[in-house]
Design an enzyme around this catalytic site. Sequence first.
Site, PDB file in Angstrom:
ATOM      1  N   HIS A  54       0.825  -1.212   0.000  1.00 37.25           N
ATOM      2  CA  HIS A  54       0.000   0.000   0.000  1.00 37.25           C
ATOM      3  C   HIS A  54       0.859   1.262   0.000  1.00 37.25           C
ATOM      4  O   HIS A  54       0.527   2.277   0.623  1.00 37.25           O
ATOM      5  CB  HIS A  54      -0.958   0.018   1.198  1.00 37.25           C
ATOM      6  CG  HIS A  54      -1.942  -1.104   1.220  1.00 37.25           C
ATOM      7  ND1 HIS A  54      -3.112  -1.081   0.502  1.00 37.25           N
ATOM      8  CD2 HIS A  54      -1.912  -2.304   1.859  1.00 37.25           C
ATOM      9  CE1 HIS A  54      -3.774  -2.213   0.704  1.00 37.25           C
ATOM     10  NE2 HIS A  54      -3.058  -2.972   1.520  1.00 37.25           N
ATOM     11  N   ASN A 127     -10.180  -3.222   1.928  1.00 35.43           N
ATOM     12  CA  ASN A 127      -9.837  -3.147   0.515  1.00 35.43           C
ATOM     13  C   ASN A 127     -11.090  -2.870  -0.311  1.00 35.43           C
ATOM     14  O   ASN A 127     -12.190  -2.776   0.233  1.00 35.43           O
ATOM     15  CB  ASN A 127      -9.196  -4.456   0.033  1.00 35.43           C
ATOM     16  CG  ASN A 127      -7.765  -4.619   0.491  1.00 35.43           C
ATOM     17  OD1 ASN A 127      -7.035  -3.641   0.631  1.00 35.43           O
ATOM     18  ND2 ASN A 127      -7.358  -5.858   0.725  1.00 35.43           N
ATOM     19  N   TYR A 337       0.353  -4.284  11.535  1.00 38.90           N
ATOM     20  CA  TYR A 337       0.199  -2.900  11.105  1.00 38.90           C
ATOM     21  C   TYR A 337       0.822  -1.923  12.098  1.00 38.90           C
ATOM     22  O   TYR A 337       1.589  -1.032  11.725  1.00 38.90           O
ATOM     23  CB  TYR A 337      -1.282  -2.575  10.891  1.00 38.90           C
ATOM     24  CG  TYR A 337      -1.766  -2.931   9.507  1.00 38.90           C
ATOM     25  CD1 TYR A 337      -1.688  -4.245   9.049  1.00 38.90           C
ATOM     26  CD2 TYR A 337      -2.292  -1.979   8.654  1.00 38.90           C
ATOM     27  CE1 TYR A 337      -2.120  -4.587   7.785  1.00 38.90           C
ATOM     28  CE2 TYR A 337      -2.720  -2.312   7.382  1.00 38.90           C
ATOM     29  CZ  TYR A 337      -2.634  -3.618   6.948  1.00 38.90           C
ATOM     30  OH  TYR A 337      -3.042  -3.958   5.681  1.00 38.90           O
TER      31      TYR A 337
END
Length: 488
Positions: A54, A127, A337
């Site tokens: 990303h 997404n 993350y």
Amino acid sequence: MSKRVLTTESGAPVADNQNSATAGAGGPLLLQDQHLLEKLARFNRERIPERVVHARGSGAYGHFEVTDDVTAYTRADFLSEVGRRTDTFIRFSTVADALGGADAVRDPRGFALKFYTAEGNYDLVGNNTPVFFIRDPVKFPDFIHSQKRDPFTGRQEPDNVWDFWAHAPEATHQITWLMGDRGIPASYRHMNGYGSHTYQWTNAEGEAFFVKYHFKTDQGVRCLTSERAAELAGQDPASHQTDLLQAIERGVKPSWTLYVQIMPAAEAADYRFNPFDLTKVWPHADYPLHRVGRLVLDRNPENIFAEVEQAAFSPNNFVPGIGPSPDRMLQGRLFAYADAHRYRLGVNHTQLPVNSPQGVPGGAADNYGRDGLMATRNGSRYDKNYEPNSHSGPAQTGTALSAPLAVQGWTGTHATLAHSKDDDFHQAGELYRLMSQEEKQRLVANIAGGLSQVSRDDVVEKNLAHFHAADADYGRRVEEAVHALRDA
């Protein structure tokens, strides 16, 4: 209005920003030129490590407004009443390419949304597809390596891409999404967004529900053909960024309507397939969509680096009434993350304006985290850095964010829990059969274009077997198209 004065980082006025200090007019530079050294050193450090995935993204601010009562399912404060508005920030992105890649490429799109709620930031990291290629996070680094640039050739290699997929039959459903028309959205405004994972909602009575998020674009879904996308990528590599920026600047406010599918927690164990498998969707006939509210984007960031590149989203940023499920991919992302952001941006990245919990009282976190690189939170001289204490510091609430999940069994590495109708191909076949003949033709052409470039026959055959297992016509057409291209 007084004239602004150029200063150094320490605030001292700069006398000359056009000429470096030297030993005479023709002499060498002087080490004592603090402005020059600071300016060059600062410039050398302007780039931070890009995201592993990303990397290329665009963002915008907006708000989310509740339109329907969902208090029977969740006690989340920002969803507690119709008409309630919450400020938001969203980041759209491509997945596989680097920061300098083009927007109009065949790739899933990230749809990461930050809600600045009164109970802290809630990050929904999804997404533009409701499913993904794999169901277990231990496979994620290998999957991404297969999709990234080859360490020798420096480009994405069909051999690597399709070799991984040949060994991951569960990817067939997502491949059918990716290689179909929705694989290249016309813009970020013209695509849906999905939470993709299964999450847990808990109501005020402590009842638990599993949910899936669906953001339906109010602009309508629009996509690009491979040919048009290639043209657009050459004309304007930042095409999607350009579209989003210009739309908001001219007063167009892109919007999405949020729906959720709701499964009572007790039904999960006996559902016909694993409801926590990220490679599968829940049929709407089983769990219909419930409208929740509307997301509107109305303001562009002032600085792309500060607000988009430094925006940090983490699926473990929950608020009371919302929590995780046993979805293995989600469980892995709860760690990955936040850890990636600590590496890229530093341990104090949550103090950056775009990441700070703006909606809470005082507009900042209140805890005992201290120090670290780029710490900006000072507190008062009387603040303590430990808990519990006797000095009126912040204290725990004692109330869990979400309902507890029952667990059982032996520790060890296990395949995902099998349900009666689990398989890797049925839903891929259903998706194929929903397509028109023209959509099927484009899907087959897109798959064949990549698969025909694979050098190993056994890798080609393994992939063809997956499409045959999904649908006989699907497999036959892909096989014929691949052989025609390889024989040409």
